[in-house]
Write a protein that holds these residues in place. Structure first.
Motif, PDB file in Angstrom:
ATOM      1  N   ALA A 129       0.832  -1.206   0.000  1.00 16.83           N
ATOM      2  CA  ALA A 129       0.000   0.000   0.000  1.00 16.83           C
ATOM      3  C   ALA A 129       0.867   1.257   0.000  1.00 16.83           C
ATOM      4  CB  ALA A 129      -0.928  -0.009   1.208  1.00 16.83           C
ATOM      5  N   GLY A 130       1.966   1.223   0.750  1.00 21.13           N
ATOM      6  CA  GLY A 130       2.870   2.364   0.807  1.00 21.13           C
ATOM      7  C   GLY A 130       3.514   2.657  -0.531  1.00 21.13           C
ATOM      8  N   ALA A 131       3.917   1.591  -1.246  1.00 24.29           N
ATOM      9  CA  ALA A 131       4.506   1.779  -2.572  1.00 24.29           C
ATOM     10  C   ALA A 131       3.503   2.448  -3.501  1.00 24.29           C
ATOM     11  CB  ALA A 131       4.952   0.434  -3.145  1.00 24.29           C
ATOM     12  N   PHE A 132       2.255   1.997  -3.459  1.00 24.60           N
ATOM     13  CA  PHE A 132       1.222   2.604  -4.300  1.00 24.60           C
ATOM     14  C   PHE A 132       0.991   4.057  -3.912  1.00 24.60           C
ATOM     15  CE2 PHE A 132      -3.149   3.772  -5.274  1.00 24.60           C
ATOM     16  CZ  PHE A 132      -3.227   3.444  -6.621  1.00 24.60           C
ATOM     17  N   GLY A 133       0.910   4.340  -2.599  1.00 21.23           N
ATOM     18  CA  GLY A 133       0.673   5.699  -2.137  1.00 21.23           C
ATOM     19  C   GLY A 133       1.766   6.660  -2.561  1.00 21.23           C
ATOM     20  N   LEU A 134       3.028   6.246  -2.425  1.00 15.45           N
ATOM     21  CA  LEU A 134       4.138   7.124  -2.802  1.00 15.45           C
ATOM     22  C   LEU A 134       4.230   7.296  -4.317  1.00 15.45           C
ATOM     23  CD1 LEU A 134       6.919   6.042  -0.276  1.00 15.45           C
ATOM     24  CD2 LEU A 134       5.469   8.082  -0.195  1.00 15.45           C
ATOM     25  N   LEU A 135       3.976   6.221  -5.066  1.00 14.20           N
ATOM     26  CA  LEU A 135       4.015   6.337  -6.520  1.00 14.20           C
ATOM     27  C   LEU A 135       2.879   7.229  -7.026  1.00 14.20           C
ATOM     28  CD1 LEU A 135       4.924   2.666  -7.497  1.00 14.20           C
ATOM     29  CD2 LEU A 135       6.408   4.673  -7.572  1.00 14.20           C
ATOM     30  N   PHE A 136       1.697   7.125  -6.391  1.00 16.17           N
ATOM     31  CA  PHE A 136       0.592   8.007  -6.762  1.00 16.17           C
ATOM     32  C   PHE A 136       0.947   9.464  -6.464  1.00 16.17           C
ATOM     33  CE2 PHE A 136      -3.338  10.245  -5.492  1.00 16.17           C
ATOM     34  CZ  PHE A 136      -4.013  10.201  -6.702  1.00 16.17           C
ATOM     35  N   THR A 137       1.586   9.704  -5.327  1.00 16.00           N
ATOM     36  CA  THR A 137       2.004  11.065  -4.978  1.00 16.00           C
ATOM     37  C   THR A 137       3.023  11.588  -5.982  1.00 16.00           C
ATOM     38  OG1 THR A 137       1.642  10.558  -2.647  1.00 16.00           O
ATOM     39  CG2 THR A 137       2.931  12.519  -3.140  1.00 16.00           C
ATOM     40  N   SER A 138       3.935  10.721  -6.410  1.00 12.40           N
ATOM     41  CA  SER A 138       4.919  11.120  -7.414  1.00 12.40           C
ATOM     42  C   SER A 138       4.231  11.544  -8.708  1.00 12.40           C
ATOM     43  CB  SER A 138       5.888   9.967  -7.685  1.00 12.40           C
ATOM     44  OG  SER A 138       6.796  10.304  -8.714  1.00 12.40           O
ATOM     45  N   VAL A 139       3.158  10.827  -9.065  1.00 11.01           N
ATOM     46  CA  VAL A 139       2.430  11.144 -10.298  1.00 11.01           C
ATOM     47  C   VAL A 139       1.768  12.512 -10.207  1.00 11.01           C
ATOM     48  CG1 VAL A 139       0.444  10.505 -11.718  1.00 11.01           C
ATOM     49  CG2 VAL A 139       2.067   8.752 -10.997  1.00 11.01           C
ATOM     50  N   HIS A 140       1.064  12.771  -9.092  1.00  8.37           N
ATOM     51  CA  HIS A 140       0.367  14.069  -9.038  1.00  8.37           C
ATOM     52  C   HIS A 140       1.336  15.228  -8.823  1.00  8.37           C
ATOM     53  CE1 HIS A 140       0.261  14.998  -4.688  1.00  8.37           C
ATOM     54  NE2 HIS A 140      -0.170  13.794  -4.418  1.00  8.37           N
ATOM     55  N   MET A 141       2.491  14.972  -8.206  1.00 10.57           N
ATOM     56  CA  MET A 141       3.500  16.027  -8.117  1.00 10.57           C
ATOM     57  C   MET A 141       4.126  16.296  -9.486  1.00 10.57           C
ATOM     58  SD  MET A 141       5.660  16.109  -4.638  1.00 10.57           S
ATOM     59  CE  MET A 141       4.895  16.649  -3.118  1.00 10.57           C
ATOM     60  N   THR A 142       4.333  15.230 -10.255  1.00 14.31           N
ATOM     61  CA  THR A 142       4.858  15.397 -11.606  1.00 14.31           C
ATOM     62  C   THR A 142       3.893  16.230 -12.450  1.00 14.31           C
ATOM     63  OG1 THR A 142       6.053  13.292 -11.532  1.00 14.31           O
ATOM     64  CG2 THR A 142       5.547  14.180 -13.714  1.00 14.31           C
ATOM     65  N   LEU A 143       2.602  15.931 -12.320  1.00 11.71           N
ATOM     66  CA  LEU A 143       1.593  16.667 -13.083  1.00 11.71           C
ATOM     67  C   LEU A 143       1.585  18.139 -12.702  1.00 11.71           C
ATOM     68  CD1 LEU A 143      -0.753  16.761 -15.061  1.00 11.71           C
ATOM     69  CD2 LEU A 143      -2.271  16.029 -13.197  1.00 11.71           C
ATOM     70  N   GLY A 145       3.985  19.890 -11.201  1.00 10.12           N
ATOM     71  CA  GLY A 145       5.252  20.502 -11.603  1.00 10.12           C
ATOM     72  C   GLY A 145       5.287  20.805 -13.090  1.00 10.12           C
ATOM     73  N   ALA A 146       4.781  19.866 -13.901  1.00  6.56           N
ATOM     74  CA  ALA A 146       4.761  20.082 -15.352  1.00  6.56           C
ATOM     75  C   ALA A 146       3.819  21.228 -15.724  1.00  6.56           C
ATOM     76  CB  ALA A 146       4.339  18.796 -16.057  1.00  6.56           C
ATOM     77  N   LEU A 147       2.660  21.286 -15.072  1.00  5.12           N
ATOM     78  CA  LEU A 147       1.719  22.376 -15.352  1.00  5.12           C
ATOM     79  C   LEU A 147       2.335  23.733 -15.018  1.00  5.12           C
ATOM     80  CD1 LEU A 147      -1.634  20.851 -14.042  1.00  5.12           C
ATOM     81  CD2 LEU A 147      -1.041  21.358 -16.419  1.00  5.12           C
ATOM     82  N   LEU A 148       3.019  23.811 -13.878  1.00  2.47           N
ATOM     83  CA  LEU A 148       3.640  25.073 -13.483  1.00  2.47           C
ATOM     84  C   LEU A 148       4.779  25.457 -14.422  1.00  2.47           C
ATOM     85  CD1 LEU A 148       3.729  24.524  -9.616  1.00  2.47           C
ATOM     86  CD2 LEU A 148       2.271  26.134 -10.858  1.00  2.47           C
ATOM     87  N   ALA A 149       5.538  24.454 -14.859  1.00  2.00           N
ATOM     88  CA  ALA A 149       6.691  24.734 -15.718  1.00  2.00           C
ATOM     89  C   ALA A 149       6.277  25.097 -17.140  1.00  2.00           C
ATOM     90  CB  ALA A 149       7.627  23.531 -15.739  1.00  2.00           C
ATOM     91  N   LEU A 150       5.162  24.550 -17.605  1.00  3.17           N
ATOM     92  CA  LEU A 150       4.794  24.702 -19.017  1.00  3.17           C
ATOM     93  C   LEU A 150       3.676  25.701 -19.261  1.00  3.17           C
ATOM     94  CD1 LEU A 150       4.910  20.936 -20.051  1.00  3.17           C
ATOM     95  CD2 LEU A 150       6.679  22.672 -20.378  1.00  3.17           C
ATOM     96  N   THR A 151       3.038  26.206 -18.190  1.00  5.56           N
ATOM     97  CA  THR A 151       1.975  27.203 -18.375  1.00  5.56           C
ATOM     98  C   THR A 151       2.533  28.431 -19.093  1.00  5.56           C
ATOM     99  OG1 THR A 151       0.814  26.476 -16.392  1.00  5.56           O
ATOM    100  CG2 THR A 151       0.316  28.671 -17.178  1.00  5.56           C
ATOM    101  N   LEU A 176      10.845  27.674 -13.294  1.00  3.91           N
ATOM    102  CA  LEU A 176      11.943  27.090 -12.529  1.00  3.91           C
ATOM    103  C   LEU A 176      11.413  26.411 -11.261  1.00  3.91           C
ATOM    104  CD1 LEU A 176      14.953  26.615 -12.329  1.00  3.91           C
ATOM    105  CD2 LEU A 176      15.199  28.860 -11.253  1.00  3.91           C
ATOM    106  N   GLY A 177      10.405  27.018 -10.629  1.00  2.40           N
ATOM    107  CA  GLY A 177       9.786  26.392  -9.468  1.00  2.40           C
ATOM    108  C   GLY A 177       9.134  25.074  -9.823  1.00  2.40           C
ATOM    109  N   GLY A 178       8.475  25.015 -10.987  1.00  4.22           N
ATOM    110  CA  GLY A 178       7.895  23.756 -11.439  1.00  4.22           C
ATOM    111  C   GLY A 178       8.949  22.692 -11.676  1.00  4.22           C
ATOM    112  N   VAL A 179      10.090  23.090 -12.214  1.00  2.00           N
ATOM    113  CA  VAL A 179      11.185  22.142 -12.441  1.00  2.00           C
ATOM    114  C   VAL A 179      11.722  21.603 -11.107  1.00  2.00           C
ATOM    115  CG1 VAL A 179      13.549  21.929 -13.307  1.00  2.00           C
ATOM    116  CG2 VAL A 179      11.823  23.119 -14.669  1.00  2.00           C
ATOM    117  N   VAL A 180      11.804  22.476 -10.104  1.00  2.00           N
ATOM    118  CA  VAL A 180      12.244  22.027  -8.771  1.00  2.00           C
ATOM    119  C   VAL A 180      11.289  20.966  -8.228  1.00  2.00           C
ATOM    120  CG1 VAL A 180      12.527  22.736  -6.359  1.00  2.00           C
ATOM    121  CG2 VAL A 180      13.444  24.163  -8.199  1.00  2.00           C
ATOM    122  N   MET A 181       9.984  21.179  -8.404  1.00  5.86           N
ATOM    123  CA  MET A 181       9.019  20.175  -7.944  1.00  5.86           C
ATOM    124  C   MET A 181       9.205  18.858  -8.693  1.00  5.86           C
ATOM    125  SD  MET A 181       4.841  20.315  -7.794  1.00  5.86           S
ATOM    126  CE  MET A 181       4.723  20.764  -6.063  1.00  5.86           C
TER     127      MET A 181
END
Length: 216
Positions: A129-143, A145-151, A176-181
């Motif tokens: 469950a922890g692996a799924f939770g952290l991987l899901f968090t990585s996905v929404h942080m990636t999203l 971060g990408a939105l902030l960097a590419l807007t 740059l802040g989006g890239v940091v995320m």
């Protein structure tokens, strides 16, 4: 090792909140994001590792603290505080800034403790469950971060800002802040999820070898 992780995590919080980075975050989105990632992706996991399995590990007391709800809580907290209205409030109000940072820390601790804490008879179940939770968090942080960097237009402020001695336009600062995320937050959560997945696979492999020895 746990005590060292706890001490380092608390020191990281003191450096982030008491140093120039936090103050710079009032005007620079990149500085804000560096402080944010320092809290949720560096300090929080170190503190959680130091608390895991101790009396302060609240994940041992209730199944309510499970990885998926904790990951959803992290999503709501992070996305809400990066809405332009709340970001402006945190930039202009010390009370709002303190509330923001407290939310980041609490949500981060709940997530990391839910994923890596509570070892015992349900260790493998919690690892999965922890692996799924952290991987899901990585996905929404990636999203995010990408939105902030590419807007194409800045969401926070206008004009030029100074970040760590660099002069940036509002759009460059946000990108740059989006890239940091992307490169800090998303990467740390991805690494954590993969580490838990590796631990689960190793435990299953060990259990398989034990069963084969008993069957002989």
């Amino acid at each position: 090792m746990k005590r060292a992780a706890l001490i380092i995590g608390l020191l990281m919080l003191a450096i982030i909140w008491g140093g120039p980075l936090f103050a710079a975050g009032e005007t620079s989105f990149t500085a804000h994001m560096m402080a944010h990632m320092g809290v949720v992706a560096i300090a929080a996991p170190l503190i959680a590792f130091g608390l895991a399995g101790t009396d302060w590990d609240f994940s041992r007391r209730s199944r309510l603290f499970s990885p998926l709800p904790a990951s959803l809580l992290e999503l709501v907290v992070i996305w809400a505080w990066h809405a332009p209205a709340l970001r402006l409030m945190a930039e202009t109000s010390p009370a709002a800034a303190a509330a923001e940072q407290a939310n980041f820390l609490v949500a981060g601790l709940i997530l990391w403790l839910s994923c890596i804490g509570h070892s015992g008879h349900d260790r493998n179940e919690r690892s999965a469950a922890g692996a799924f939770g952290l991987l899901f968090t990585s996905v929404h942080m990636t999203l995010l971060g990408a939105l902030l960097a590419l807007t194409p237009r800045p969401l926070y402020g206008a004009g030029e800002v100074t970040c760590l001695g660099m002069t940036l336009s509002a759009g460059q600062d946000q990108a740059l802040g989006g890239v940091v995320m992307l490169f800090v937050g998303a990467a740390v959560y991805l690494a954590g999820g993969l580490a838990l997945l590796a631990r689960l696979l190793a435990a299953q492999d060990e259990r398989g070898r034990t069963d084969r020895r008993l069957a002989r």
